[in-house]
Design a protein around this motif. Structure first.
Motif: not given
Length: 202
Positions: A167-168, A170-174
């Motif tokens: 799964e890619q 997300s920007a929030t997780d990064e």
């Protein structure tokens, strides 16, 4: 390895029991006829075939062809003079599973059936006559249909596994990960803001 090892004479009842056990675990009807010695040998051969299938090693008696499947390759080993004459070669052919675009399975009826591995950029022959001369095809008879279906199933499963991607993130997780690095003092506030802006603008 013989299932009847260390036995000189087995009883008719024991032979019947082994036949019954074989019928329960086998997906195809096996004709076990002849004298006791011949029946013992046929039962042993069938159990050996079943154990090899569990290891993804398959043998087509009709076309003298062995197919083995590992994580990356389908390996086809052809034996016999007829394979040498029709295909012009014997020995091993390795097909990268990820290069298989489709699998064509033709059930045997009046003529032999075949399983054909279609590869990107290859011209694939049609019909049984074409399959006899196609190095990516294997001919089989009605009694070997279970083998062909198992090969098709294993390869389709391998292809499906290869297509699954992680799964890619997300920007929030990064951003959360970088925030943890900031809180742990591993990166500075400036580095965190720079990464955050980069992720939000991408």
């Amino acid at each position: 390895m013989s299932l009847f090892k260390n036995k000189k004479n087995i009883s008719k009842d024991e032979l019947k029991q082994r036949k019954k056990e074989l019928e329960e675990v086998n997906t195809r009807k096996v004709r076990i006829k002849g004298n006791r010695k011949k029946q013992e040998k046929l039962i042993d051969l069938e159990y050996e075939r079943l154990s090899k299938m569990k290891e993804n090693i398959f043998y087509f008696e009709a076309s003298k062809t062995e197919v083995s499947i590992d994580k990356e390759f389908v390996r086809i080993v052809r034996k016999g003079i007829s394979n040498k004459l029709t295909l012009g070669s014997s020995g091993e052919k390795a097909i990268l599973i990820s290069s298989i675009t489709s699998i064509q399975l033709k059930k045997p009826k009046l003529s032999a059936g075949y399983i054909q591995f279609n590869l990107a950029g290859n011209f694939n022959s049609q019909g049984v006559l074409g399959a006899t001369q196609d190095e990516n095809s294997i001919l089989f008879v009605v009694d070997e249909m279970d083998i062909a279906l198992k090969i098709q199933s294993v390869i389709e499963q391998r292809l499906t596994e290869k297509q699954k991607t992680p799964e890619q993130i997300s920007a929030t997780d990064e951003i959360r990960k970088y925030k943890e690095l900031l809180n742990d003092g591993i990166i500075t506030e400036v580095e965190f803001e720079k990464k955050k802006n980069s992720l939000l603008n991408s």
